[in-house]
Design a protein around this motif. Structure first.
Motif, PDB file in Angstrom:
ATOM      1  N   ALA A   1       0.689  -1.331   0.213  1.00 42.06           N
ATOM      2  CA  ALA A   1      -0.046  -0.196   0.157  1.00 42.06           C
ATOM      3  C   ALA A   1       0.861   1.334   0.126  1.00 42.06           C
ATOM      4  O   ALA A   1       0.566   2.057  -1.046  1.00 42.06           O
ATOM      5  CB  ALA A   1      -1.173  -0.276   1.332  1.00 42.06           C
ATOM      6  N   ALA A   2       2.212   1.543   0.966  1.00 43.65           N
ATOM      7  CA  ALA A   2       2.364   2.637   1.051  1.00 43.65           C
ATOM      8  C   ALA A   2       3.694   2.783  -0.143  1.00 43.65           C
ATOM      9  O   ALA A   2       3.754   4.330  -0.844  1.00 43.65           O
ATOM     10  CB  ALA A   2       3.625   2.199   2.084  1.00 43.65           C
ATOM     11  N   ARG A   3       4.270   1.629  -1.136  1.00 44.25           N
ATOM     12  CA  ARG A   3       5.146   2.361  -2.353  1.00 44.25           C
ATOM     13  C   ARG A   3       3.727   2.584  -3.113  1.00 44.25           C
ATOM     14  O   ARG A   3       4.827   2.653  -3.790  1.00 44.25           O
ATOM     15  CB  ARG A   3       5.795   1.212  -2.384  1.00 44.25           C
ATOM     16  CG  ARG A   3       6.951   0.325  -1.290  1.00 44.25           C
ATOM     17  CD  ARG A   3       7.864  -0.092  -1.286  1.00 44.25           C
ATOM     18  NE  ARG A   3       8.054  -0.781  -2.059  1.00 44.25           N
ATOM     19  CZ  ARG A   3       9.317  -0.771  -3.100  1.00 44.25           C
ATOM     20  NH1 ARG A   3      10.349  -0.658  -2.059  1.00 44.25           N
ATOM     21  NH2 ARG A   3      10.309  -1.078  -3.949  1.00 44.25           N
TER      22      ARG A   3
ATOM     23  N   GLN B   1     -11.439   9.168  -0.833  1.00 39.07           N
ATOM     24  CA  GLN B   1     -10.188   8.534  -0.090  1.00 39.07           C
ATOM     25  C   GLN B   1      -9.199   9.659  -1.148  1.00 39.07           C
ATOM     26  O   GLN B   1      -8.117   8.821  -1.167  1.00 39.07           O
ATOM     27  CB  GLN B   1     -10.363   7.185  -0.774  1.00 39.07           C
ATOM     28  CG  GLN B   1     -11.146   6.722   0.307  1.00 39.07           C
ATOM     29  CD  GLN B   1     -11.521   5.051  -0.168  1.00 39.07           C
ATOM     30  OE1 GLN B   1     -10.610   4.340   0.444  1.00 39.07           O
ATOM     31  NE2 GLN B   1     -12.163   5.233  -0.538  1.00 39.07           N
ATOM     32  N   ALA B   2      -8.871  10.382  -1.598  1.00 39.65           N
ATOM     33  CA  ALA B   2      -8.262  11.156  -2.416  1.00 39.65           C
ATOM     34  C   ALA B   2      -7.758   9.824  -3.399  1.00 39.65           C
ATOM     35  O   ALA B   2      -6.008  10.274  -3.856  1.00 39.65           O
ATOM     36  CB  ALA B   2      -7.201  11.311  -1.889  1.00 39.65           C
TER      37      ALA B   2
ATOM     38  N   ALA C   1      -1.812  -7.733  -3.020  1.00 38.98           N
ATOM     39  CA  ALA C   1      -1.183  -6.351  -3.581  1.00 38.98           C
ATOM     40  C   ALA C   1      -1.759  -4.806  -3.865  1.00 38.98           C
ATOM     41  O   ALA C   1      -2.931  -5.866  -3.760  1.00 38.98           O
ATOM     42  CB  ALA C   1      -0.277  -6.603  -4.352  1.00 38.98           C
ATOM     43  N   HIS C   2      -0.892  -3.826  -3.319  1.00 39.93           N
ATOM     44  CA  HIS C   2      -1.919  -2.947  -3.893  1.00 39.93           C
ATOM     45  C   HIS C   2      -1.878  -2.374  -5.508  1.00 39.93           C
ATOM     46  O   HIS C   2      -0.563  -2.812  -5.632  1.00 39.93           O
ATOM     47  CB  HIS C   2      -1.855  -2.162  -3.098  1.00 39.93           C
ATOM     48  CG  HIS C   2      -2.306  -1.493  -1.447  1.00 39.93           C
ATOM     49  ND1 HIS C   2      -3.178  -0.786  -0.990  1.00 39.93           N
ATOM     50  CD2 HIS C   2      -2.539  -2.929  -0.555  1.00 39.93           C
ATOM     51  CE1 HIS C   2      -4.014  -1.750   0.419  1.00 39.93           C
ATOM     52  NE2 HIS C   2      -3.753  -2.821   0.083  1.00 39.93           N
TER      53      HIS C   2
ATOM     54  N   HIS D   1      -5.462   2.176  -6.686  1.00 46.06           N
ATOM     55  CA  HIS D   1      -6.676   1.786  -6.863  1.00 46.06           C
ATOM     56  C   HIS D   1      -7.293   0.851  -5.519  1.00 46.06           C
ATOM     57  O   HIS D   1      -7.747   0.143  -5.532  1.00 46.06           O
ATOM     58  CB  HIS D   1      -6.446   0.690  -7.810  1.00 46.06           C
ATOM     59  CG  HIS D   1      -5.738   0.683  -8.888  1.00 46.06           C
ATOM     60  ND1 HIS D   1      -4.576   0.924  -9.361  1.00 46.06           N
ATOM     61  CD2 HIS D   1      -6.926   1.732  -9.841  1.00 46.06           C
ATOM     62  CE1 HIS D   1      -4.816   1.312  -9.919  1.00 46.06           C
ATOM     63  NE2 HIS D   1      -6.003   2.295 -11.392  1.00 46.06           N
ATOM     64  N   LEU D   2      -5.764   1.258  -3.999  1.00 45.83           N
ATOM     65  CA  LEU D   2      -5.686   0.738  -2.830  1.00 45.83           C
ATOM     66  C   LEU D   2      -5.181  -1.177  -3.644  1.00 45.83           C
ATOM     67  O   LEU D   2      -5.220  -1.367  -4.312  1.00 45.83           O
ATOM     68  CB  LEU D   2      -7.649   0.162  -1.973  1.00 45.83           C
ATOM     69  CG  LEU D   2      -8.215   1.938  -1.999  1.00 45.83           C
ATOM     70  CD1 LEU D   2      -9.591   2.377  -1.248  1.00 45.83           C
ATOM     71  CD2 LEU D   2      -7.153   2.713  -0.512  1.00 45.83           C
TER      72      LEU D   2
END
Lengths: 309, 309
Positions: free
Chosen positions: A179-181, A228-229, A271-272, A253-254
């Motif tokens: 998510a962070a990356r 959610q921007a 995976a995000h 896409h979360l």
């Protein structure tokens, strides 16, 4: 109304209408155009420019204009954009039944009732076929996956303006990671895109945006997306009046595609994904609208960026 | 059967199967593939090579993968190839009816029955949209018209072998002129294509051919086409067994398109047309099948022709 006013509202004085008239060819259906040599040349130069801008570690893949219907259905497209979908239909069945349909046409009748859906749709975006391919590679490793994909896309929305074509080229850089990356990839591209537009001499704004979700159900989805921007767009003014045109978008896409295709991440969980989409035909139109019809007379900096000799 | 025989018949030993496995990506439907970077690079180099070979006076136009259904119908496609046609279908109608179709899918039902034909089809060849464009320019002048067109094409014929793709790129050189000059254009390209294949190190044969006209009615059309020597093909062997694959074709259409689109010739009568078609994806596959998977190891003459550094 004075003649000056009349002229300023005529299509010929609108930069976009003028560009379309000179560089595109009408093919008998709104939103579908042939492209002339100079347009094709600038397209290819812009494509090469973007290649130089992106991470060389990207894995390059190119997709055809059609994709698996089952894959697009599973991606949730029908729920969000059923009105935009183009499905490939064909005459199935025996020789006799296919010939009968063709004969109906010869006799002036409505032969298309004999069509039925095939297992293909026209790709509405370049990245849909990527996620099932990535899923087959197993869990995403620590350093993530980075792709450069492109396809001729289709959305069923006939419009008179050249800035909204039914058939258009989209190139996307896609990150599949934590998510962070994934979010960091998307966010880093916003200032990079601003620089890219500057190098191309294209005045732009980057703003929060939503996808054109269908109908009343879609309005709820759009509100959630904005809260959610998840989406930003790079907007360029192609017409003297009217709204500016989205020429790039920056999407997070979360874990939507991670969940749909069961793409796990070695670090744990799903995976995000995120993508940066280049509306290639809109960017080419923007270059001509802003700098004029003859690339030999474009600003030196723009010609240098695009290697125009 | 010895193990050697077994191995020589396994897919892995077939050059085409090996090339497809390494350079193409399966997208879940037979005859539809993603393309890897090295394939894309050779494609672009081949495209540039052909540009250098053809008459610089050609007018270059590029078409999208979809075209007007009405134009294709008028061209007579439904009579000859109704089984190969891909028509773009969409959900038309009110918000409620479109949402209802999407809901049918959500509930696991067969939503595609709600689709109906749009005014677009997938282009089955690159030159169909050209003739109505040419017609709008009025009678053809004494020196004729010469075009360089290309499009991603579609034919509804799912097949397992990579040499028969449903979605593929076609480039065509088209001559619109008198009967004598259209035929001369077609005939002159036959030895030129032989030279071109030689430069690319591709062993080939050029033979009389027919289009895959549909059904029993089609057999009569094929006999007539062969008797009039209207079509030739350049054939390359891509598989160790099986028939060779048509990678280029040389076609004389008589005044078919001239009559359909009422294209006159200044010299009197209807314009005649001819085209040379490059099956771009098949040519790229042929290069890899014949020379191997790594272009750095291709013969020096081929690398020079394609400017591979």
């Amino acid at each position: 109304m004075s003649s000056v006013e009349a002229s300023s509202r005529s299509p010929a004085s609108d930069p976009l209408a003028r560009v379309a008239e000179e560089l595109l060819l009408p093919l008998g259906v709104d939103g579908v155009h042939g492209r002339r040599a100079v347009y094709v040349e600038i397209y290819e130069r812009l494509d090469a420019f973007i290649t130089h801008q992106r991470d060389p570690a990207c894995e390059l893949l190119r997709f055809p204009p059609v994709m698996s219907r089952q894959q697009l259905e599973r991606s949730g497209y029908l729920k969000s954009f059923p009105n935009l979908l183009g499905c490939v239909a064909a005459l199935h069945g025996s020789e006799a039944s296919i010939r009968a349909a063709a004969d109906v046409h010869e006799q002036g009748g409505e032969w298309t009732r004999a069509l039925s859906a095939s297992d293909l749709v026209l790709s509405p975006a370049a990245c849909y076929p990527l996620y099932p391919l990535a899923a087959r590679r197993g869990p995403v490793q620590q350093n993530g996956l980075l792709f450069d994909v492109a396809a001729e896309c289709f959305r069923h929305e006939p419009a008179r303006t050249a800035s909204r074509q039914q058939s258009f080229r989209m190139r996307e850089l896609v990150c599949i990671d934590t998510a962070a990356r994934a979010l960091a990839f998307r966010d880093a591209w916003i200032p990079r895109a601003r620089t890219l537009a500057e190098q191309l001499g294209l005045p732009c704004a980057i703003e929060p945006a939503t996808d054109p979700f269908f109908g009343r159900v879609g309005q709820v989805m759009a509100v959630s997306q904005r809260q959610q921007a998840l989406k930003f767009e790079l907007l360029i003014r192609l017409q003297s009046d009217g709204a500016p045109t989205a020429c790039m978008s920056f999407n997070y896409h979360l874990d939507h595609f991670g969940a749909v295709w069961e793409i796990g991440h070695q670090g744990g969980g799903l995976a995000h994904t995120a993508c940066v989409a280049f509306g290639m035909d809109r960017l080419v139109l923007a270059l001509f609208c802003v700098h004029g019809l003859d690339p030999r007379h474009w600003p030196q900096t723009v010609r240098k960026a695009l290697s125009i000799g």
